[in-house]
Scaffold this motif. Structure first.
Motif, mmCIF file in Angstrom:
data_model
loop_
_atom_site.group_PDB
_atom_site.id
_atom_site.type_symbol
_atom_site.label_atom_id
_atom_site.label_comp_id
_atom_site.label_asym_id
_atom_site.label_seq_id
_atom_site.Cartn_x
_atom_site.Cartn_y
_atom_site.Cartn_z
ATOM 1 N N GLY A 60 68.927 0.430 58.660
ATOM 2 C CA GLY A 60 69.933 1.106 59.480
ATOM 3 C C GLY A 60 70.509 2.277 58.705
ATOM 4 O O GLY A 60 70.345 2.360 57.473
ATOM 5 N N LYS A 224 63.544 11.253 61.428
ATOM 6 C CA LYS A 224 63.627 10.841 62.835
ATOM 7 C C LYS A 224 64.171 12.037 63.591
ATOM 8 O O LYS A 224 65.223 12.579 63.236
ATOM 9 C CB LYS A 224 64.547 9.636 62.984
ATOM 10 C CG LYS A 224 64.549 9.045 64.399
ATOM 11 C CD LYS A 224 65.192 7.661 64.389
ATOM 12 C CE LYS A 224 65.169 7.001 65.735
ATOM 13 N NZ LYS A 224 65.672 5.619 65.682
ATOM 14 N N TYR A 282 59.562 5.771 76.011
ATOM 15 C CA TYR A 282 60.407 6.749 76.711
ATOM 16 C C TYR A 282 59.994 8.198 76.418
ATOM 17 O O TYR A 282 60.174 9.066 77.247
ATOM 18 C CB TYR A 282 61.883 6.614 76.293
ATOM 19 C CG TYR A 282 62.477 5.230 76.349
ATOM 20 C CD1 TYR A 282 62.141 4.331 77.354
ATOM 21 C CD2 TYR A 282 63.412 4.822 75.390
ATOM 22 C CE1 TYR A 282 62.694 3.065 77.402
ATOM 23 C CE2 TYR A 282 63.979 3.553 75.436
ATOM 24 C CZ TYR A 282 63.615 2.680 76.429
ATOM 25 O OH TYR A 282 64.172 1.440 76.464
ATOM 26 N N THR A 301 59.031 5.981 69.032
ATOM 27 C CA THR A 301 59.996 4.878 69.151
ATOM 28 C C THR A 301 60.752 4.946 70.471
ATOM 29 O O THR A 301 61.106 6.029 70.930
ATOM 30 C CB THR A 301 61.028 4.971 68.004
ATOM 31 O OG1 THR A 301 60.351 4.813 66.768
ATOM 32 C CG2 THR A 301 62.099 3.890 68.116
ATOM 33 N N GLY A 302 61.037 3.771 71.010
ATOM 34 C CA GLY A 302 61.869 3.699 72.216
ATOM 35 C C GLY A 302 61.072 3.190 73.398
ATOM 36 O O GLY A 302 60.253 3.911 73.950
ATOM 37 N N GLY A 323 57.152 2.498 66.881
ATOM 38 C CA GLY A 323 58.454 2.102 66.349
ATOM 39 C C GLY A 323 59.102 1.109 67.302
ATOM 40 O O GLY A 323 59.097 1.314 68.523
ATOM 41 N N ILE A 324 59.621 0.025 66.730
ATOM 42 C CA ILE A 324 60.244 -1.017 67.556
ATOM 43 C C ILE A 324 61.606 -1.340 66.963
ATOM 44 O O ILE A 324 61.728 -1.507 65.751
ATOM 45 C CB ILE A 324 59.415 -2.318 67.540
ATOM 46 C CG1 ILE A 324 57.947 -2.032 67.871
ATOM 47 C CG2 ILE A 324 59.975 -3.334 68.512
ATOM 48 C CD1 ILE A 324 57.076 -3.257 67.737
ATOM 49 N N ALA A 325 62.614 -1.452 67.800
ATOM 50 C CA ALA A 325 63.931 -1.810 67.286
ATOM 51 C C ALA A 325 64.411 -3.133 67.896
ATOM 52 O O ALA A 325 64.280 -4.198 67.278
ATOM 53 C CB ALA A 325 64.924 -0.678 67.536
ATOM 54 N N GLY A 409 73.632 5.146 68.687
ATOM 55 C CA GLY A 409 72.251 4.712 68.617
ATOM 56 C C GLY A 409 71.588 5.273 67.411
ATOM 57 O O GLY A 409 72.146 6.054 66.697
HETATM 58 C C1 LIG Z 1 72.026 -2.160 67.381
HETATM 59 C C2 LIG Z 1 71.303 -0.840 67.268
HETATM 60 C C3 LIG Z 1 71.587 -0.008 66.201
HETATM 61 C C4 LIG Z 1 70.882 1.205 66.047
HETATM 62 N N1 LIG Z 1 71.120 1.955 64.931
HETATM 63 C C5 LIG Z 1 70.351 3.050 64.695
HETATM 64 C C6 LIG Z 1 70.453 3.740 63.454
HETATM 65 O O1 LIG Z 1 71.211 3.393 62.555
HETATM 66 N N2 LIG Z 1 69.660 4.816 63.293
HETATM 67 C C7 LIG Z 1 68.759 5.235 64.252
HETATM 68 O O2 LIG Z 1 68.042 6.205 64.044
HETATM 69 N N3 LIG Z 1 68.646 4.590 65.417
HETATM 70 C C8 LIG Z 1 69.391 3.497 65.661
HETATM 71 N N4 LIG Z 1 69.202 2.786 66.818
HETATM 72 C C9 LIG Z 1 68.167 3.229 67.789
HETATM 73 C C10 LIG Z 1 66.822 2.532 67.522
HETATM 74 O O3 LIG Z 1 66.284 2.885 66.256
HETATM 75 C C11 LIG Z 1 65.765 2.886 68.585
HETATM 76 O O4 LIG Z 1 65.564 4.291 68.549
HETATM 77 C C12 LIG Z 1 66.152 2.440 69.993
HETATM 78 O O5 LIG Z 1 66.740 1.150 69.980
HETATM 79 C C13 LIG Z 1 64.931 2.412 70.924
HETATM 80 O O6 LIG Z 1 63.938 1.528 70.475
HETATM 81 P P1 LIG Z 1 63.683 0.078 71.197
HETATM 82 O O7 LIG Z 1 63.460 0.370 72.654
HETATM 83 O O8 LIG Z 1 62.473 -0.497 70.529
HETATM 84 O O9 LIG Z 1 64.905 -0.730 70.974
HETATM 85 C C14 LIG Z 1 69.913 1.596 67.007
HETATM 86 C C15 LIG Z 1 69.664 0.763 68.113
HETATM 87 C C16 LIG Z 1 70.338 -0.440 68.248
HETATM 88 C C17 LIG Z 1 70.005 -1.338 69.421
#
Ligand SMILES: Cc1cc2nc3c(=O)[nH]c(=O)nc-3n(C[C@H](O)[C@H](O)[C@H](O)COP(=O)(O)O)c2cc1C
Length: 409
Positions: A60, A224, A282, A301-302, A323-325, A409
């Motif tokens: 993060g 990013k 996305y 990612t996204g 990329g997966i979050a 985000g």
């Molecule tokens: C709880 C949370 C915290 C996040 N913190 C960051 C961050 O610190 N830096 C960043 O670049 N993106 C952050 N994001 C965005 C994610 O990296 C990612 O771009 C977004 O969730 C879409 O990916 P996903 O559909 O796989 O979740 C965060 C997302 C969530 C849900």
């Protein structure tokens, strides 16, 4: 020639190899201790993720200046802060040949009122309503302050390398300082840091170069970056193509494609069209355009949710990593499941408290997933049954009403 899939390794321009094509995108842990330092929970959390099969773990966002925080519990790396747990965190994340990179960030004007009375930005332009209720109008950075922030990124990267992290990522997306410099809406400077896109990208170019000097040629540096930020007069497609091409030519090892800002929070799928969601990623269309002009490895990612969707994107050549979050916050073993070769789908689904007003007011996607990350940090399993309403109340209790209206985000 067989088509690329998630199990294939990837060699980066700097010579480092990532064991597979799955990257955990940054999710702010919001878990730092007093004095802006990390703690053993980071070791537990990243150890769990490193056991889960993901090839690359991006942390993060870690801030480069304690006076400029994005969230209350950010970790900061700067001169004068001694953080012994950084090494434990890095060691845990390196298990099983996993890469662990630190995402370095400066929030600029996106530092909420309860953290910054007077945030800094390229120009003294406030965020739009209703966000201006939560974020103070920033003051313009002087040139010497700009140079100091560049040095801060470089210093933090050096500490990351010394602590055992295997790379760094510059947060150039989501409306933070780097992104503010790139945007003609937020950057209205008339000196060499503003105006043309060549001037607006000087800040990020100099950050890259300063980091490279500190970490040497073999250490991965990533960024990013946002696709067009969906705001009229914002960071347009044409501008971002120029930036992405330039950064690739400088030697960026991995360019992660995302999108959105606090003002248009599309990064977690809010406001994304149904037709886009159906394609899983996305920002796939944008990534296709980037692919045409750059050779650097791309991570998209996204929105990725299924092994099928991820393999399709990789096989088409549009990106080199997925990329997966959120999927990894509710299932740290998701990558192992994806790599098993079976048809696998993520459990991420829309969240609601049951009260439309609360859903609109609070950044549910952030608070609920942060709760899941905290469970992992305590050595527990995530709990996808946890009520989003409970996450909202915990946030209010912890930070107080003034802190909760933000969207991030
Ligand atoms: C709880 C949370 C915290 C996040 N913190 C960051 C961050 O610190 N830096 C960043 O670049 N993106 C952050 N994001 C965005 C994610 O990296 C990612 O771009 C977004 O969730 C879409 O990916 P996903 O559909 O796989 O979740 C965060 C997302 C969530 C849900």
């Amino acid at each position: 020639m067989s088509k690329t899939n998630i199990s294939d390794s990837l060699m980066l321009p700097c010579g480092a190899t990532i064991k597979n094509r799955i990257g955990k995108s940054a999710m702010s842990e919001n878990m730092g201790s007093k004095g802006f330092v990390s703690n053993r929970s980071f070791e537990t959390l990243y150890g769990r993720w490193a056991d889960g099969g993901t090839g690359l773990l991006i942390t993060g966002n870690v801030m480069v200046d304690q006076r400029a925080l994005g969230e209350a519990h950010n970790v900061v790396i700067e001169k004068g802060i001694n953080d012994p747990c950084l090494k434990l965190w890095a060691n845990a994340g390196r298990k099983n040949d996993t890469h662990i990179w630190v995402q370095l960030n400066h929030p600029g004007k996106q530092s909420p009122k309860f953290l910054s009375k007077l945030p800094v930005a390229p120009s003294a332009i406030p965020l739009k309503k209703p966000l201006s209720r939560v974020f103070n109008t920033p003051r313009e950075l002087s040139e010497s302050e700009i140079l100091e922030i560049i040095e801060r990124f470089a210093f933090a990267a050096k500490v990351c390398k010394e602590s055992g992290f295997t790379g760094v990522q510059i947060h150039g997306a989501h409306g933070y300082l780097v992104s503010q410099f790139l945007s003609p809406t937020h950057n209205q400077r008339t000196d060499k840091w503003g105006g043309t896109i060549e001037n607006r990208m000087r800040f990020v170019s100099e950050i890259y170069t300063a980091i490279r000097v500190e970490v040497g040629p073999d250490f991965p540096i990533s960024i990013k970056l946002n696709s067009a930020d969906f705001q009229k007069g914002g960071f347009t497609m044409e501008d971002s193509m120029k930036v992405v091409k330039h950064l690739s030519e400088l030697g960026m090892d991995l360019i992660e494609i995302s999108g959105g800002t606090y003002e248009t929070p599309v990064m977690t799928g809010t406001n994304v069209k149904e037709s886009t969601k159906a394609r899983e990623a996305y920002f796939l269309d944008y990534c296709e355009e980037v692919r045409k002009i750059v050779k650097s490895p791309l991570m998209l990612t996204g929105g990725f949710r299924t092994s099928h969707g991820m393999n399709e994107a990789l096989a088409s050549g549009v990106c080199d990593m997925v990329g997966i979050a959120r999927s990894l916050a509710i299932n740290p073993d998701f990558s192992n499941e994806l790599l098993s070769g079976k048809d696998v789908a993520s459990l991420v689904k829309p969240l609601t408290t049951g009260f439309p007003f609360l859903d609109r007011t609070f950044p549910l996607e952030i608070v609920w997933y942060t709760d899941q990350i905290h469970l992992l940090g305590k050595g527990q399993d995530p709990n996808s049954k946890r009520s989003p309403l409970r996450s909202v109340f915990s946030m209010i209790l912890e930070l107080g009403m003034s802190a909760v209206k933000k969207v991030r985000g």
